[in-house]
Design a protein around this motif. Structure first.
Motif, PDB file in Angstrom:
ATOM      1  N   PHE A  13       0.823  -1.212   0.000  1.00  0.00           N
ATOM      2  CA  PHE A  13       0.000   0.000   0.000  1.00  0.00           C
ATOM      3  C   PHE A  13       0.856   1.259   0.000  1.00  0.00           C
ATOM      4  N   GLY A  14       1.970   1.227   0.709  1.00  0.00           N
ATOM      5  CA  GLY A  14       2.886   2.372   0.685  1.00  0.00           C
ATOM      6  C   GLY A  14       3.449   2.602  -0.706  1.00  0.00           C
ATOM      7  N   PHE A  15       3.881   1.531  -1.359  1.00  0.00           N
ATOM      8  CA  PHE A  15       4.405   1.660  -2.719  1.00  0.00           C
ATOM      9  C   PHE A  15       3.305   1.990  -3.716  1.00  0.00           C
ATOM     10  N   LEU A  16       2.066   1.554  -3.457  1.00  0.00           N
ATOM     11  CA  LEU A  16       0.944   1.937  -4.313  1.00  0.00           C
ATOM     12  C   LEU A  16       0.749   3.452  -4.284  1.00  0.00           C
ATOM     13  N   LEU A  17       0.844   4.038  -3.099  1.00  0.00           N
ATOM     14  CA  LEU A  17       0.738   5.495  -2.980  1.00  0.00           C
ATOM     15  C   LEU A  17       1.886   6.189  -3.719  1.00  0.00           C
ATOM     16  N   ALA A  18       3.105   5.678  -3.547  1.00  0.00           N
ATOM     17  CA  ALA A  18       4.262   6.268  -4.233  1.00  0.00           C
ATOM     18  C   ALA A  18       4.112   6.137  -5.753  1.00  0.00           C
ATOM     19  N   ASN A  19       3.660   4.984  -6.223  1.00  0.00           N
ATOM     20  CA  ASN A  19       3.459   4.786  -7.667  1.00  0.00           C
ATOM     21  C   ASN A  19       2.404   5.721  -8.211  1.00  0.00           C
ATOM     22  N   THR A  20       1.321   5.907  -7.455  1.00  0.00           N
ATOM     23  CA  THR A  20       0.248   6.812  -7.880  1.00  0.00           C
ATOM     24  C   THR A  20       0.759   8.242  -7.969  1.00  0.00           C
ATOM     25  N   LYS A  21       1.549   8.660  -6.993  1.00  0.00           N
ATOM     26  CA  LYS A  21       2.113  10.014  -7.005  1.00  0.00           C
ATOM     27  C   LYS A  21       3.023  10.214  -8.219  1.00  0.00           C
ATOM     28  N   LEU A  22       3.905   9.265  -8.488  1.00  0.00           N
ATOM     29  CA  LEU A  22       4.816   9.391  -9.630  1.00  0.00           C
ATOM     30  C   LEU A  22       4.058   9.355 -10.956  1.00  0.00           C
ATOM     31  N   ALA A  23       3.036   8.522 -11.048  1.00  0.00           N
ATOM     32  CA  ALA A  23       2.233   8.471 -12.278  1.00  0.00           C
ATOM     33  C   ALA A  23       1.510   9.797 -12.498  1.00  0.00           C
ATOM     34  N   PHE A  24       0.976  10.385 -11.431  1.00  0.00           N
ATOM     35  CA  PHE A  24       0.290  11.669 -11.521  1.00  0.00           C
ATOM     36  C   PHE A  24       1.254  12.772 -11.962  1.00  0.00           C
ATOM     37  N   GLU A  25       2.460  12.786 -11.383  1.00  0.00           N
ATOM     38  CA  GLU A  25       3.460  13.777 -11.778  1.00  0.00           C
ATOM     39  C   GLU A  25       3.841  13.623 -13.248  1.00  0.00           C
ATOM     40  N   TYR A  26       3.950  12.395 -13.717  1.00  0.00           N
ATOM     41  CA  TYR A  26       4.317  12.165 -15.113  1.00  0.00           C
ATOM     42  C   TYR A  26       3.214  12.640 -16.057  1.00  0.00           C
ATOM     43  N   MET A  79       6.290  -2.971  -5.347  1.00  0.00           N
ATOM     44  CA  MET A  79       7.707  -2.613  -5.275  1.00  0.00           C
ATOM     45  C   MET A  79       8.382  -2.801  -6.632  1.00  0.00           C
ATOM     46  N   PHE A  80       8.023  -3.871  -7.341  1.00  0.00           N
ATOM     47  CA  PHE A  80       8.551  -4.102  -8.685  1.00  0.00           C
ATOM     48  C   PHE A  80       8.189  -2.942  -9.609  1.00  0.00           C
ATOM     49  N   LEU A  81       6.912  -2.523  -9.591  1.00  0.00           N
ATOM     50  CA  LEU A  81       6.493  -1.412 -10.452  1.00  0.00           C
ATOM     51  C   LEU A  81       7.243  -0.129 -10.122  1.00  0.00           C
ATOM     52  N   TYR A  82       7.485   0.102  -8.836  1.00  0.00           N
ATOM     53  CA  TYR A  82       8.204   1.311  -8.437  1.00  0.00           C
ATOM     54  C   TYR A  82       9.644   1.297  -8.954  1.00  0.00           C
ATOM     55  N   TYR A  83      10.384   0.244  -8.634  1.00  0.00           N
ATOM     56  CA  TYR A  83      11.809   0.214  -8.978  1.00  0.00           C
ATOM     57  C   TYR A  83      12.084  -0.035 -10.451  1.00  0.00           C
ATOM     58  N   ALA A  84      11.228  -0.781 -11.124  1.00  0.00           N
ATOM     59  CA  ALA A  84      11.489  -1.122 -12.522  1.00  0.00           C
ATOM     60  C   ALA A  84      10.825  -0.164 -13.502  1.00  0.00           C
ATOM     61  N   TYR A  85       9.786   0.564 -13.073  1.00  0.00           N
ATOM     62  CA  TYR A  85       9.041   1.381 -14.031  1.00  0.00           C
ATOM     63  C   TYR A  85       8.880   2.835 -13.588  1.00  0.00           C
ATOM     64  N   PHE A  86       8.199   3.066 -12.475  1.00  0.00           N
ATOM     65  CA  PHE A  86       7.824   4.435 -12.112  1.00  0.00           C
ATOM     66  C   PHE A  86       9.007   5.308 -11.718  1.00  0.00           C
TER      67      PHE A  86
END
Length: 182
Positions: A13-26, A79-86
């Motif tokens: 859930f923590g990484f989901l929030l981080a991924n959502t933030k990075l996707a929104f910024e992009y 975590m995979f989506l964060y480190y490998a993509y976002f």
């Protein structure tokens, strides 16, 4: 649910929030990039290759856990989506100056929110400190040496156009030219 599974859900859930933030910024960057005035790519952080290796390792773990073990892998997937993509994608966001604001290292600041600016010139690096009028925060923008003069001119022009103004941010006696702040 055991402790490890609970911890992985919490991390997920923590990484989901981080991924959502990075996707929104992009997405915001994709909308604003047509209005880029002076931009550059963010430098890669010191442990960038370690982060990518971690992403690959997590990808293998997610594959093994889902396909071979037939178990859920929510936390590992996030975590995979964060480190490998976002995270690598976020480094493609152009830092610098746009028609409507400044994209600093961690956030976008519209010109009308800029309450103050300051330059920090160190031996090998020049940093613009942007102080937000609304949030009481200071954001940093590392400016490459070859862009320093253009950045100062651009700020001076924006102040001259009154896109950035400093009135109301201290003792204003009327005898000060705001463009001198750039």
């Amino acid at each position: 649910m055991d402790v490890l599974t609970g911890a992985l859900y919490l991390l997920g859930f923590g990484f989901l929030l981080a991924n959502t933030k990075l996707a929104f910024e992009y997405v915001l960057f994709r909308r604003r990039r047509r209005g880029a005035l002076l931009t550059w790519r963010a430098p890669k952080p010191p442990h960038y290759t370690f982060g990518l290796a971690l992403g690959v390792t997590l990808g293998v773990l997610v594959f093994a856990k889902i396909v071979l073990l037939r178990r859920q892998a929510f936390g590992e997937s996030m975590m995979f989506l964060y480190y490998a993509y976002f995270f690598p994608m976020s480094l493609t966001i152009g830092r610098g100056f746009y028609e409507d604001g400044i994209w600093a290292e961690t956030a976008f600041i519209p010109y009308h929110e800029v309450g103050g600016i300051s330059w920090r010139e160190e031996e090998h690096q020049v940093t613009l400190i942007v102080i937000s009028r609304l949030r009481n925060l200071a954001r940093r923008l590392h400016v490459p040496g070859d862009k320093y003069g253009a950045a100062r001119r651009l700020l001076r022009d924006k102040i001259g156009e009154h896109a950035i103004h400093f009135t109301g941010t201290g003792l204003d006696l009327g005898a000060h030219d705001e463009r001198d702040e750039a």
